[in-house]
Design a protein around this motif. Structure first.
Motif, PDB file in Angstrom:
ATOM      1  N   LEU A   1     -10.366  13.748  -3.914  1.00 42.31           N
ATOM      2  CA  LEU A   1      -8.973  13.468  -3.609  1.00 42.31           C
ATOM      3  C   LEU A   1      -8.094  13.506  -4.855  1.00 42.31           C
ATOM      4  O   LEU A   1      -6.933  13.934  -4.795  1.00 42.31           O
ATOM      5  N   SER A   2      -8.652  13.066  -5.983  1.00 43.22           N
ATOM      6  CA  SER A   2      -7.861  13.014  -7.212  1.00 43.22           C
ATOM      7  C   SER A   2      -7.525  14.398  -7.750  1.00 43.22           C
ATOM      8  O   SER A   2      -6.710  14.532  -8.660  1.00 43.22           O
ATOM      9  N   GLU A   3      -8.151  15.452  -7.196  1.00 42.02           N
ATOM     10  CA  GLU A   3      -7.764  16.816  -7.544  1.00 42.02           C
ATOM     11  C   GLU A   3      -6.447  17.214  -6.892  1.00 42.02           C
ATOM     12  O   GLU A   3      -5.727  18.093  -7.395  1.00 42.02           O
ATOM     13  N   PHE A   4      -6.142  16.602  -5.745  1.00 46.58           N
ATOM     14  CA  PHE A   4      -5.022  17.050  -4.924  1.00 46.58           C
ATOM     15  C   PHE A   4      -3.844  16.082  -4.916  1.00 46.58           C
ATOM     16  O   PHE A   4      -2.733  16.456  -4.545  1.00 46.58           O
ATOM     17  N   MET A   5      -4.098  14.848  -5.287  1.00 44.67           N
ATOM     18  CA  MET A   5      -3.036  13.837  -5.326  1.00 44.67           C
ATOM     19  C   MET A   5      -3.449  12.748  -6.297  1.00 44.67           C
ATOM     20  O   MET A   5      -4.643  12.504  -6.491  1.00 44.67           O
ATOM     21  N   THR A   6      -2.476  12.105  -6.912  1.00 47.90           N
ATOM     22  CA  THR A   6      -2.778  10.960  -7.757  1.00 47.90           C
ATOM     23  C   THR A   6      -3.002   9.758  -6.862  1.00 47.90           C
ATOM     24  O   THR A   6      -2.138   9.403  -6.050  1.00 47.90           O
ATOM     25  N   LEU A   7      -4.180   9.173  -6.974  1.00 47.55           N
ATOM     26  CA  LEU A   7      -4.473   7.944  -6.251  1.00 47.55           C
ATOM     27  C   LEU A   7      -3.940   6.773  -7.053  1.00 47.55           C
ATOM     28  O   LEU A   7      -4.195   6.659  -8.260  1.00 47.55           O
ATOM     29  N   MET A   8      -3.202   5.897  -6.378  1.00 51.44           N
ATOM     30  CA  MET A   8      -2.537   4.786  -7.045  1.00 51.44           C
ATOM     31  C   MET A   8      -3.228   3.469  -6.710  1.00 51.44           C
ATOM     32  O   MET A   8      -3.843   3.333  -5.642  1.00 51.44           O
ATOM     33  N   PRO A   9      -3.121   2.467  -7.582  1.00 50.97           N
ATOM     34  CA  PRO A   9      -3.664   1.148  -7.244  1.00 50.97           C
ATOM     35  C   PRO A   9      -3.124   0.661  -5.901  1.00 50.97           C
ATOM     36  O   PRO A   9      -1.926   0.761  -5.621  1.00 50.97           O
ATOM     37  N   GLY A  10      -4.026   0.173  -5.073  1.00 53.03           N
ATOM     38  CA  GLY A  10      -3.650  -0.292  -3.740  1.00 53.03           C
ATOM     39  C   GLY A  10      -3.790   0.746  -2.660  1.00 53.03           C
ATOM     40  O   GLY A  10      -3.765   0.408  -1.470  1.00 53.03           O
ATOM     41  N   ASP A  11      -3.933   2.017  -3.023  1.00 56.06           N
ATOM     42  CA  ASP A  11      -4.174   3.042  -2.005  1.00 56.06           C
ATOM     43  C   ASP A  11      -5.502   2.758  -1.303  1.00 56.06           C
ATOM     44  O   ASP A  11      -6.451   2.270  -1.911  1.00 56.06           O
ATOM     45  N   ILE A  12      -5.558   3.107  -0.021  1.00 54.63           N
ATOM     46  CA  ILE A  12      -6.777   2.919   0.771  1.00 54.63           C
ATOM     47  C   ILE A  12      -7.270   4.285   1.233  1.00 54.63           C
ATOM     48  O   ILE A  12      -6.506   5.075   1.787  1.00 54.63           O
ATOM     49  N   VAL A  13      -8.539   4.547   0.978  1.00 56.21           N
ATOM     50  CA  VAL A  13      -9.177   5.774   1.455  1.00 56.21           C
ATOM     51  C   VAL A  13     -10.099   5.397   2.610  1.00 56.21           C
ATOM     52  O   VAL A  13     -11.027   4.601   2.452  1.00 56.21           O
ATOM     53  N   CYS A  14      -9.817   5.935   3.788  1.00 58.39           N
ATOM     54  CA  CYS A  14     -10.618   5.687   4.983  1.00 58.39           C
ATOM     55  C   CYS A  14     -11.673   6.783   5.060  1.00 58.39           C
ATOM     56  O   CYS A  14     -11.338   7.967   5.132  1.00 58.39           O
ATOM     57  N   THR A  15     -12.947   6.408   5.036  1.00 55.73           N
ATOM     58  CA  THR A  15     -14.025   7.350   4.716  1.00 55.73           C
ATOM     59  C   THR A  15     -14.670   8.026   5.910  1.00 55.73           C
ATOM     60  O   THR A  15     -15.682   8.709   5.755  1.00 55.73           O
ATOM     61  N   GLY A  16     -14.105   7.883   7.096  1.00 54.71           N
ATOM     62  CA  GLY A  16     -14.680   8.526   8.267  1.00 54.71           C
ATOM     63  C   GLY A  16     -15.498   7.569   9.113  1.00 54.71           C
ATOM     64  O   GLY A  16     -15.815   6.452   8.695  1.00 54.71           O
ATOM     65  N   THR A  17     -15.849   8.024  10.311  1.00 53.67           N
ATOM     66  CA  THR A  17     -16.485   7.148  11.297  1.00 53.67           C
ATOM     67  C   THR A  17     -17.757   7.789  11.843  1.00 53.67           C
ATOM     68  O   THR A  17     -17.854   9.016  11.935  1.00 53.67           O
ATOM     69  N   PRO A  18     -18.753   6.960  12.198  1.00 57.44           N
ATOM     70  CA  PRO A  18     -19.959   7.516  12.832  1.00 57.44           C
ATOM     71  C   PRO A  18     -19.718   7.858  14.299  1.00 57.44           C
ATOM     72  O   PRO A  18     -18.638   7.600  14.849  1.00 57.44           O
ATOM     73  N   ALA A  19     -20.751   8.424  14.926  1.00 58.86           N
ATOM     74  CA  ALA A  19     -20.665   8.785  16.339  1.00 58.86           C
ATOM     75  C   ALA A  19     -20.422   7.544  17.197  1.00 58.86           C
ATOM     76  O   ALA A  19     -20.690   6.414  16.801  1.00 58.86           O
ATOM     77  N   GLY A  20     -19.910   7.795  18.410  1.00 59.96           N
ATOM     78  CA  GLY A  20     -19.691   6.723  19.364  1.00 59.96           C
ATOM     79  C   GLY A  20     -18.241   6.492  19.727  1.00 59.96           C
ATOM     80  O   GLY A  20     -17.919   5.520  20.418  1.00 59.96           O
TER      81      GLY A  20
ATOM     82  N   VAL B   1       0.861  -1.194   0.000  1.00 65.25           N
ATOM     83  CA  VAL B   1       0.000   0.000   0.000  1.00 65.25           C
ATOM     84  C   VAL B   1       0.895   1.241   0.000  1.00 65.25           C
ATOM     85  O   VAL B   1       1.776   1.373   0.844  1.00 65.25           O
ATOM     86  N   SER B   2       0.652   2.159  -0.931  1.00 68.03           N
ATOM     87  CA  SER B   2       1.533   3.338  -0.997  1.00 68.03           C
ATOM     88  C   SER B   2       1.071   4.460  -0.089  1.00 68.03           C
ATOM     89  O   SER B   2       1.885   5.252   0.381  1.00 68.03           O
ATOM     90  N   LYS B   3      -0.256   4.562   0.146  1.00 70.77           N
ATOM     91  CA  LYS B   3      -0.717   5.597   1.070  1.00 70.77           C
ATOM     92  C   LYS B   3      -2.096   5.260   1.623  1.00 70.77           C
ATOM     93  O   LYS B   3      -2.912   4.604   0.973  1.00 70.77           O
ATOM     94  N   LEU B   4      -2.288   5.735   2.857  1.00 66.13           N
ATOM     95  CA  LEU B   4      -3.570   5.669   3.545  1.00 66.13           C
ATOM     96  C   LEU B   4      -4.084   7.101   3.654  1.00 66.13           C
ATOM     97  O   LEU B   4      -3.517   7.920   4.382  1.00 66.13           O
ATOM     98  N   VAL B   5      -5.135   7.404   2.924  1.00 63.33           N
ATOM     99  CA  VAL B   5      -5.708   8.740   2.931  1.00 63.33           C
ATOM    100  C   VAL B   5      -6.985   8.697   3.760  1.00 63.33           C
ATOM    101  O   VAL B   5      -7.868   7.874   3.513  1.00 63.33           O
ATOM    102  N   CYS B   6      -7.090   9.564   4.740  1.00 69.22           N
ATOM    103  CA  CYS B   6      -8.207   9.512   5.690  1.00 69.22           C
ATOM    104  C   CYS B   6      -9.060  10.776   5.602  1.00 69.22           C
ATOM    105  O   CYS B   6      -8.554  11.865   5.323  1.00 69.22           O
ATOM    106  N   ILE B   7     -10.347  10.583   5.858  1.00 71.75           N
ATOM    107  CA  ILE B   7     -11.305  11.684   5.833  1.00 71.75           C
ATOM    108  C   ILE B   7     -11.838  11.891   7.248  1.00 71.75           C
ATOM    109  O   ILE B   7     -12.332  10.950   7.880  1.00 71.75           O
ATOM    110  N   GLY B   8     -11.737  13.112   7.735  1.00 68.73           N
ATOM    111  CA  GLY B   8     -12.198  13.420   9.074  1.00 68.73           C
ATOM    112  C   GLY B   8     -13.610  13.978   9.078  1.00 68.73           C
ATOM    113  O   GLY B   8     -14.041  14.651   8.129  1.00 68.73           O
ATOM    114  N   LEU B   9     -14.355  13.680  10.133  1.00 68.36           N
ATOM    115  CA  LEU B   9     -15.678  14.271  10.365  1.00 68.36           C
ATOM    116  C   LEU B   9     -16.618  14.091   9.173  1.00 68.36           C
ATOM    117  O   LEU B   9     -17.300  15.020   8.750  1.00 68.36           O
ATOM    118  N   ASN B  10     -16.693  12.865   8.645  1.00 67.85           N
ATOM    119  CA  ASN B  10     -17.516  12.621   7.460  1.00 67.85           C
ATOM    120  C   ASN B  10     -18.906  12.084   7.800  1.00 67.85           C
ATOM    121  O   ASN B  10     -19.643  11.677   6.899  1.00 67.85           O
TER     122      ASN B  10
END
Length: 284
Positions: free
Chosen positions: A227-246, A70-79
């Protein structure tokens, strides 16, 4: 398909899950589940295999991160709106982006180790998007063409490092073992509606998080395109889409992870994870 990597840490072998839930070894077909394997054509080749002809992996068998290199883990906060509310933060107008070090990656059932002096370890169950094709300036209407599949990520956090020590969030998110991924990479044909998946997490058998991906502020398509506007997403990259309350930080009073705790978490169609929480030991 449900693709896995099984075996001892650092010596994982490629595999897939058959209809009976058994791991079938793919070592005779592919060296590993590398980013190159996520190409749509190569995934189609794997799907045409006669799974029953592949050897069954021995049990019990450790599962590793289902994607190698995996080349990068890109995470989204407060989604999720309810998570932003419990954090007493405004609803984002654009996705909040931070990175998690790939050295934090670990198997879905491996131990989570709290860093030295940790006081505020926390949990976050998340839908993970696995990128299958190189993506730069992708439109929302085309975004799913660049997705290989989905997985589960526990975005483990140390809130004191994240919030109280200045700078950005990455240092509160990147300690070793803070990114359990898996158990499988489920190809997107099995998840036609990624915005309608139940998502949950328990700590010590008590439910802490219950949500659904239809509550995400920014959808899978929006996130991949954005995300693809700001960085090239590569095969195998993982985008973590945020978490619910709790999360522990949002409880009244806040509750945090302690050595000896157990986390169990899952997403509809993507399986479950379970981790034991340990204290940092420099001799291990």
């Amino acid at each position: 398909m449900k693709l896995v990597r099984h075996g001892a840490k650092g010596a994982e072998r490629p595999g897939l899950l058959d209809k009976q839930g058994r791991v079938r070894d793919l070592s005779g077909v592919s060296d590993d589940i590398t980013p190159e394997v996520l190409d749509p054509g190569k995934l189609a080749d794997l799907a045409r295999l006669h799974f029953e002809d592949l050897p069954v992996a021995p049990m019990p068998n450790r599962l590793g991160v289902p994607i190698a290199s995996v080349s990068k883990l890109v995470c989204i906060g407060l989604n999720y709106k309810d998570h932003a509310k419990e954090a007493n933060l405004p609803i984002p107008q654009e996705p909040i982006i931070f990175l998690k070090a790939v050295s934090a990656l670990s198997g879905p059932n491996d131990d989570v180790v709290l860093p030295r002096g940790s006081k505020k370890g926390d949990w976050e169950v998340e839908l993970g998007i696995v990128i299958g094709k190189q993506a730069t300036y992708v439109s929302e209407s085309e975004a799913l063409e660049y997705v290989a599949g989905y997985t589960i990520v526990n975005d483990v956090s140390e809130r004191a490092y994240q919030i109280e020590r200045g700078g950005q969030w990455t240092k509160g998110k990147s300690f070793d073992t803070f990114a359990p991924v898996g158990p499988w990479l489920v190809t997107k044909d099995e998840i036609p509606q990624p915005q309608s998946l139940g998502i949950w997490l328990d700590v010590n058998c008590e439910r802490r998080q219950t949500g659904n991906t239809n509550d995400m502020i920014f959808s899978v398509e929006r996130l991949v395109s954005y995300l693809s506007e700001f960085m090239t997403l590569m095969p195998g990259d993982i985008v973590c889409t945020g978490t619910p309350a709790g999360v522990g930080l949002g409880m009244n009073p806040p509750q945090f992870l302690c050595p000896g705790d157990t986390m169990r978490l899952g997403v509809d169609g993507l399986g479950e994870q379970q981790q034991r929480v340990l204290a940092y030991d420099p001799l291990v």
